[in-house]
Design a protein around this motif. Structure first.
Motif, PDB file in Angstrom:
ATOM      1  N   ALA A 175     -70.491 -37.984 -20.517  1.00  0.00           N
ATOM      2  CA  ALA A 175     -70.261 -37.372 -21.833  1.00  0.00           C
ATOM      3  C   ALA A 175     -68.777 -37.341 -22.161  1.00  0.00           C
ATOM      4  CB  ALA A 175     -70.851 -35.970 -21.881  1.00  0.00           C
ATOM      5  N   GLY A 176     -67.940 -37.087 -21.172  1.00  0.00           N
ATOM      6  CA  GLY A 176     -66.496 -37.086 -21.415  1.00  0.00           C
ATOM      7  C   GLY A 176     -65.992 -38.443 -21.865  1.00  0.00           C
ATOM      8  N   ILE A 177     -66.406 -39.486 -21.144  1.00  0.00           N
ATOM      9  CA  ILE A 177     -65.960 -40.838 -21.491  1.00  0.00           C
ATOM     10  C   ILE A 177     -66.550 -41.267 -22.835  1.00  0.00           C
ATOM     11  CG2 ILE A 177     -66.078 -43.262 -20.786  1.00  0.00           C
ATOM     12  CD1 ILE A 177     -66.065 -42.185 -17.863  1.00  0.00           C
ATOM     13  N   ALA A 178     -67.842 -41.080 -23.013  1.00  0.00           N
ATOM     14  CA  ALA A 178     -68.512 -41.518 -24.243  1.00  0.00           C
ATOM     15  C   ALA A 178     -68.041 -40.739 -25.465  1.00  0.00           C
ATOM     16  CB  ALA A 178     -70.024 -41.384 -24.086  1.00  0.00           C
ATOM     17  N   THR A 179     -67.767 -39.451 -25.304  1.00  0.00           N
ATOM     18  CA  THR A 179     -67.306 -38.635 -26.437  1.00  0.00           C
ATOM     19  C   THR A 179     -65.993 -39.162 -26.986  1.00  0.00           C
ATOM     20  OG1 THR A 179     -68.436 -36.652 -25.662  1.00  0.00           O
ATOM     21  CG2 THR A 179     -66.554 -36.329 -27.130  1.00  0.00           C
ATOM     22  N   PHE A 180     -65.039 -39.422 -26.120  1.00  0.00           N
ATOM     23  CA  PHE A 180     -63.747 -39.901 -26.604  1.00  0.00           C
ATOM     24  C   PHE A 180     -63.850 -41.317 -27.159  1.00  0.00           C
ATOM     25  CE2 PHE A 180     -62.335 -36.168 -24.502  1.00  0.00           C
ATOM     26  CZ  PHE A 180     -61.257 -35.766 -25.277  1.00  0.00           C
ATOM     27  N   ILE A 220     -58.146 -40.250 -21.520  1.00  0.00           N
ATOM     28  CA  ILE A 220     -58.378 -38.846 -21.869  1.00  0.00           C
ATOM     29  C   ILE A 220     -59.784 -38.418 -21.475  1.00  0.00           C
ATOM     30  CG2 ILE A 220     -58.435 -37.134 -23.721  1.00  0.00           C
ATOM     31  CD1 ILE A 220     -56.437 -38.853 -25.257  1.00  0.00           C
ATOM     32  N   GLY A 221     -60.781 -39.224 -21.819  1.00  0.00           N
ATOM     33  CA  GLY A 221     -62.170 -38.862 -21.544  1.00  0.00           C
ATOM     34  C   GLY A 221     -62.491 -38.774 -20.068  1.00  0.00           C
ATOM     35  N   LEU A 222     -62.014 -39.731 -19.281  1.00  0.00           N
ATOM     36  CA  LEU A 222     -62.288 -39.716 -17.839  1.00  0.00           C
ATOM     37  C   LEU A 222     -61.654 -38.507 -17.151  1.00  0.00           C
ATOM     38  CD1 LEU A 222     -63.550 -41.127 -15.386  1.00  0.00           C
ATOM     39  CD2 LEU A 222     -61.446 -42.473 -15.200  1.00  0.00           C
ATOM     40  N   PRO A 223     -60.340 -38.235 -17.343  1.00  0.00           N
ATOM     41  CA  PRO A 223     -59.783 -37.022 -16.714  1.00  0.00           C
ATOM     42  C   PRO A 223     -60.411 -35.731 -17.236  1.00  0.00           C
ATOM     43  CG  PRO A 223     -58.018 -38.480 -17.421  1.00  0.00           C
ATOM     44  CD  PRO A 223     -59.291 -39.042 -17.958  1.00  0.00           C
ATOM     45  N   ALA A 224     -60.713 -35.675 -18.539  1.00  0.00           N
ATOM     46  CA  ALA A 224     -61.352 -34.466 -19.081  1.00  0.00           C
ATOM     47  C   ALA A 224     -62.752 -34.300 -18.499  1.00  0.00           C
ATOM     48  CB  ALA A 224     -61.408 -34.534 -20.605  1.00  0.00           C
ATOM     49  N   GLY A 225     -63.488 -35.397 -18.343  1.00  0.00           N
ATOM     50  CA  GLY A 225     -64.813 -35.332 -17.736  1.00  0.00           C
ATOM     51  C   GLY A 225     -64.747 -34.895 -16.279  1.00  0.00           C
ATOM     52  N   LEU A 226     -63.759 -35.420 -15.544  1.00  0.00           N
ATOM     53  CA  LEU A 226     -63.588 -35.011 -14.142  1.00  0.00           C
ATOM     54  C   LEU A 226     -63.216 -33.531 -14.043  1.00  0.00           C
ATOM     55  CD1 LEU A 226     -61.718 -38.129 -12.716  1.00  0.00           C
ATOM     56  CD2 LEU A 226     -64.038 -37.372 -12.147  1.00  0.00           C
ATOM     57  N   LEU A 227     -62.320 -33.074 -14.925  1.00  0.00           N
ATOM     58  CA  LEU A 227     -61.953 -31.654 -14.931  1.00  0.00           C
ATOM     59  C   LEU A 227     -63.150 -30.788 -15.317  1.00  0.00           C
ATOM     60  CD1 LEU A 227     -59.783 -29.475 -14.616  1.00  0.00           C
ATOM     61  CD2 LEU A 227     -59.117 -29.906 -16.999  1.00  0.00           C
ATOM     62  N   ALA A 228     -63.942 -31.231 -16.284  1.00  0.00           N
ATOM     63  CA  ALA A 228     -65.144 -30.486 -16.679  1.00  0.00           C
ATOM     64  C   ALA A 228     -66.143 -30.416 -15.519  1.00  0.00           C
ATOM     65  CB  ALA A 228     -65.795 -31.128 -17.898  1.00  0.00           C
ATOM     66  N   ALA A 247     -60.226 -47.350 -28.488  1.00  0.00           N
ATOM     67  CA  ALA A 247     -61.319 -46.452 -28.096  1.00  0.00           C
ATOM     68  C   ALA A 247     -61.550 -46.510 -26.589  1.00  0.00           C
ATOM     69  CB  ALA A 247     -62.597 -46.811 -28.841  1.00  0.00           C
ATOM     70  N   ILE A 248     -61.522 -47.696 -26.015  1.00  0.00           N
ATOM     71  CA  ILE A 248     -61.679 -47.828 -24.560  1.00  0.00           C
ATOM     72  C   ILE A 248     -60.500 -47.166 -23.840  1.00  0.00           C
ATOM     73  CG2 ILE A 248     -61.702 -49.503 -22.657  1.00  0.00           C
ATOM     74  CD1 ILE A 248     -63.275 -51.373 -24.595  1.00  0.00           C
ATOM     75  N   PHE A 249     -59.306 -47.390 -24.354  1.00  0.00           N
ATOM     76  CA  PHE A 249     -58.111 -46.786 -23.750  1.00  0.00           C
ATOM     77  C   PHE A 249     -58.190 -45.262 -23.773  1.00  0.00           C
ATOM     78  CE2 PHE A 249     -53.799 -45.065 -24.327  1.00  0.00           C
ATOM     79  CZ  PHE A 249     -53.228 -45.464 -23.122  1.00  0.00           C
ATOM     80  N   LEU A 250     -58.538 -44.687 -24.905  1.00  0.00           N
ATOM     81  CA  LEU A 250     -58.628 -43.228 -25.005  1.00  0.00           C
ATOM     82  C   LEU A 250     -59.771 -42.681 -24.154  1.00  0.00           C
ATOM     83  CD1 LEU A 250     -57.868 -42.661 -28.782  1.00  0.00           C
ATOM     84  CD2 LEU A 250     -56.383 -42.203 -26.837  1.00  0.00           C
ATOM     85  N   ALA A 251     -60.870 -43.415 -24.084  1.00  0.00           N
ATOM     86  CA  ALA A 251     -61.990 -42.981 -23.247  1.00  0.00           C
ATOM     87  C   ALA A 251     -61.578 -42.922 -21.780  1.00  0.00           C
ATOM     88  CB  ALA A 251     -63.181 -43.906 -23.430  1.00  0.00           C
ATOM     89  N   LEU A 252     -60.783 -43.890 -21.342  1.00  0.00           N
ATOM     90  CA  LEU A 252     -60.374 -43.923 -19.936  1.00  0.00           C
ATOM     91  C   LEU A 252     -59.198 -43.005 -19.624  1.00  0.00           C
ATOM     92  CD1 LEU A 252     -60.778 -47.732 -19.175  1.00  0.00           C
ATOM     93  CD2 LEU A 252     -62.311 -45.847 -18.564  1.00  0.00           C
TER      94      LEU A 252
END
Length: 180
Positions: free
Chosen positions: A113-118, A19-27, A12-17
């Motif tokens: 939200a991006g990090i926490a969602t993933f 996928i979630g971090l780049p998706a949050g930055l792009l958002a 979960a931490i790996f996917l948050a960092l």
């Protein structure tokens, strides 16, 4: 019951960092670009249009069983479509809570939200892990997983934005007014 084992939490931490971090930055970058558009309905509709288009492309082109050869050809468009979809899903519900955030705090809320969602979706088992699809129903099971994942990507950020806005209001009283 969800098993909270160390391996699941690390995933979960790996996917948050990753996928979630780049998706949050792009958002946040898309939101920053949309802030320059003077028409509010356009700022609200663009993430919805991107989300619907990316969802349709994902269902039509990438929700079928892959062979190694086809995956080699499709991985880059699949990744681009995925990150656009993730970023736009993070932005779809944001206008509902827009008044609760200042210009600066909205970007932090989107990134969080991006990090926490993933992280939440991985802990719940909605994303991550190996899924083996075989047999006659492999394509329909992949489509169902895509629909469930994308639904989670719409619902979880909305809950997070609302919780942040509620917590901010509870701690500071009146929600922040947006500066012109």
């Amino acid at each position: 019951m969800i098993a909270l084992e160390p391996g699941n939490l690390i995933l979960a931490i790996f996917l948050a960092l990753t996928i979630g971090l780049p998706a949050g930055l792009l958002a946040a970058a898309i939101r920053f670009a949309l802030e320059r558009v003077p028409q509010k309905p356009v700022r609200w509709l663009v993430p919805v249009i991107i989300a619907v288009a990316a969802f349709a492309v994902s269902l039509v082109f990438f929700s079928h069983p892959e062979t190694p050869a086809s995956y080699q050809q499709e991985w880059l468009p699949m990744m681009i479509t995925g990150f656009l979809a993730y970023a736009s899903f993070l932005l779809v519900s944001f206008p509902l809570f827009e008044r609760s955030y200042t210009k600066r705090s909205q970007y932090a809320a989107i990134l969080f939200a991006g990090i926490a969602t993933f992280f939440i979706l991985a802990v719940l088992g909605i994303i991550g892990g190996d899924r083996a699809y075989s047999g006659d129903t492999a394509g329909s099971r992949m489509m169902l997983d895509t629909v469930i994942t994308d639904t989670g990507l719409l619902i979880v950020p909305a809950i997070l934005y609302g919780a942040i806005a509620l917590l901010k209001t509870a701690l500071h009283g009146e929600p922040d007014k947006k500066s012109p």
